[in-house]
Design a protein around this motif. Structure first.
Motif, short mmCIF file in Angstrom:
data_model
loop_
_atom_site.label_atom_id
_atom_site.label_comp_id
_atom_site.label_asym_id
_atom_site.label_seq_id
_atom_site.Cartn_x
_atom_site.Cartn_y
_atom_site.Cartn_z
N ALA A 268 91.60 56.05 15.09
CA ALA A 268 92.48 55.82 13.93
C ALA A 268 92.54 54.35 13.53
CB ALA A 268 93.88 56.35 14.22
N ASP A 269 92.16 53.45 14.45
CA ASP A 269 92.12 52.01 14.11
C ASP A 269 91.01 51.69 13.13
OD1 ASP A 269 94.27 51.40 15.75
OD2 ASP A 269 93.02 50.87 17.48
N TYR A 270 89.98 52.53 13.09
CA TYR A 270 88.81 52.25 12.25
C TYR A 270 88.59 53.29 11.15
CZ TYR A 270 87.66 49.14 16.14
OH TYR A 270 87.70 48.16 17.10
N CYS A 271 89.00 54.52 11.40
CA CYS A 271 88.72 55.62 10.48
C CYS A 271 90.01 56.37 10.15
CB CYS A 271 87.73 56.62 11.10
SG CYS A 271 86.26 55.86 11.84
N GLN A 272 89.94 57.20 9.13
CA GLN A 272 91.07 58.08 8.84
C GLN A 272 91.06 59.24 9.84
OE1 GLN A 272 89.72 58.34 4.53
NE2 GLN A 272 91.92 58.52 4.26
N VAL A 273 92.24 59.71 10.20
CA VAL A 273 92.35 60.83 11.14
C VAL A 273 93.19 61.94 10.53
CG1 VAL A 273 93.31 61.58 13.36
CG2 VAL A 273 92.01 59.45 13.23
N GLY A 274 92.65 63.16 10.60
CA GLY A 274 93.37 64.33 10.12
C GLY A 274 93.48 65.36 11.22
N LEU A 275 94.10 66.49 10.90
CA LEU A 275 94.32 67.56 11.87
C LEU A 275 93.31 68.68 11.67
CD1 LEU A 275 96.13 69.06 14.01
CD2 LEU A 275 97.37 70.01 12.06
N LYS A 276 92.64 69.06 12.75
CA LYS A 276 91.83 70.28 12.74
C LYS A 276 92.75 71.40 13.20
CE LYS A 276 87.59 72.33 14.68
NZ LYS A 276 86.91 72.73 13.44
N ALA A 277 93.22 72.20 12.26
CA ALA A 277 94.17 73.26 12.58
C ALA A 277 93.50 74.32 13.44
CB ALA A 277 94.70 73.89 11.29
#
Length: 434
Positions: A268-277
């Motif tokens: 998350a420091d370098y890239c966007q992070v989302g949720l894999k439901a």
């Protein structure tokens, strides 16, 4: 600003005109049912109705944008210039088919609400789609139609300066399990060892033990490599981590393990992070809410993006659950086994709820290629050819290319040979001239 004269301003009409004119072409659009206002407008204007008023730019309308709910729509696909079209409207129209109704049909996923055959996971299959059946799945037809519409408008209004957009990429890194052998817990690790022994998988057992003892690198742990690639491009990667409970379908890492949490924070420091439901969160909003809260506690910010396990969608329920939880973007829409444009567009669009006849705040970012689909192509040369073809289709309309790779795609496993090179082609495509 483009002024559109029509006999009835409906939510469907507003929705699709905004997508084509504003999101794809960058032109603001407004609507009127008053002929005097339309005549007085001294800039871009067109009529969208059944009968042409005079000699203005005119597209004869199909009924679908003025209806509510679902109906048995007759689709007759025809060739048009270098693409396909449907909802033909005759020669008197400035464009010989209703691009707005056809675009609405594809963007709203109208066909996915109609009777169809699902695969074993309950997913809508590419083979059931109008695009696959009529040979235009490989083209972002909505964007192609929009650009042709733009060209016709330019001819009629030569003094108007039309905006330009540029090709971009949004690489997705799907992480169903961060490690192949590490952090699996004692029971799963012992179970894996026993399974290797029973199936006589000596090589796999050797690698498992070597990784667990720290003598070899876990084959799924390619995060440093991916982050280094992120540092080489301005286009942000989007990671989707699975943090749901272990189940028949999902075999991820326990999200309470500190090393796993640390990994997500590092990414998350370098890239966007989302949720894999997780698979069960797709149809259970309470489970989805729990996973959302867990992810937000890890990344210390609001969750904005999600993607479902196995690319499974239950329309419209899946999207309504996301809207209820105020998740703003979804990256599930696409085909697992086919490369192409499920919604006919390479421009993100908002989910239109056909039951409530309303544009929702959920942005749908359809993906166009999943790494597994490239495995159908045997040689590396053919893989490159297929990849470059889809990239060029997006480049022609200055769209956004969304490929999905997995963390294990970058391993040294034989089946993924050459995929690092394919990923580099995608990154390099964003830095080349059209």
């Amino acid at each position: 600003m483009l002024l559109v004269y029509t006999h009835n301003i409906t939510p469907r009409l507003r929705y699709v005109f905004k997508h084509i004119c504003t999101r794809i072409l960058g032109i603001e659009v407004s609507f009127t049912t008053t002929i005097e206002e339309f005549i007085a407008h001294d800039s871009l204007k067109m009529s969208y109705t059944k009968q042409q008023l005079g000699n203005e730019f005119f597209i004869k309308s199909h009924d679908i944008l003025f209806e509510q709910g679902l109906s048995d729509v007759e689709i007759n696909v025809q060739s048009w210039e270098d693409t396909k079209c449907f909802f033909y409207n005759g020669d008197k129209s400035s464009i010989p088919f209703d691009i707005f109704s056809a675009s609405f049909y594809l963007l709203s996923r109208y066909e996915e609400y109609l009777p169809h055959v699902n695969d074993s996971f309950g997913r809508f299959m590419a083979s059931e789609s109008i695009a696959f059946k009529h040979g235009f799945l490989h083209q972002p037809v909505v964007d192609i139609w929009a650009y042709k519409f733009n060209s016709k408008m330019q001819s009629q209004f030569p003094n108007f300066i039309f905006p330009k957009r540029s090709y971009s990429i949004k690489p997705i890194i799907d992480v169903p399990t961060a490690y192949n052998f590490k952090l699996k817990g004692i029971l799963r690790t012992i179970g894996g060892i026993i399974k290797d022994l029973l199936e006589f998988k000596v090589r796999k057992l050797y690698f498992r033990v070597m990784v667990l003892l720290g003598f070899k690198h876990d084959p799924y742990d390619n995060f440093k490599y991916i982050i280094n690639k992120q540092k080489q491009t301005k286009h942000k990667f989007l990671f989707f981590f699975l943090i749901g409970d272990y189940s028949t379908y999902d075999k991820g890492i326990n999200p309470n393990k500190k090393k796993f949490v640390s990994l997500i924070k590092q990414v998350a420091d370098y890239c966007q992070v989302g949720l894999k439901a997780s698979y069960f969160a797709i149809s259970d909003s309470a489970t989805l809410k729990k996973e959302k809260r867990k992810m937000e506690s890890i990344i210390n910010t609001s969750l904005t993006a999600s993607r479902n396990s196995f690319s499974k969608l239950n329309l419209p329920e899946s999207y309504r659950n996301l809207i209820e939880l105020e998740i703003l973007e979804d990256y599930t829409l696409g085909y697992v086994n086919e490369i192409g444009f499920r919604a006919g567009s390479c421009t993100p669009f908002f989910f239109y709820d056909l039951d409530f006849e309303v544009q929702t705040p959920l942005k749908v970012c359809s993906y166009h290629l999943l790494d597994f689909a490239l495995l159908k192509t045997k040689s590396q040369l053919d893989k490159k050819k297929v990849l470059n073809e889809i990239i060029n289709e997006v480049k022609k309309v200055d769209g956004e290319f969304v490929p999905v790779f997995h963390n294990y795609t970058f391993s040294d496993a034989i089946r993924w040979n050459g995929f690092k090179e394919l990923f580099n082609i995608i990154l390099e495509s964003a830095h080349e001239n059209k």
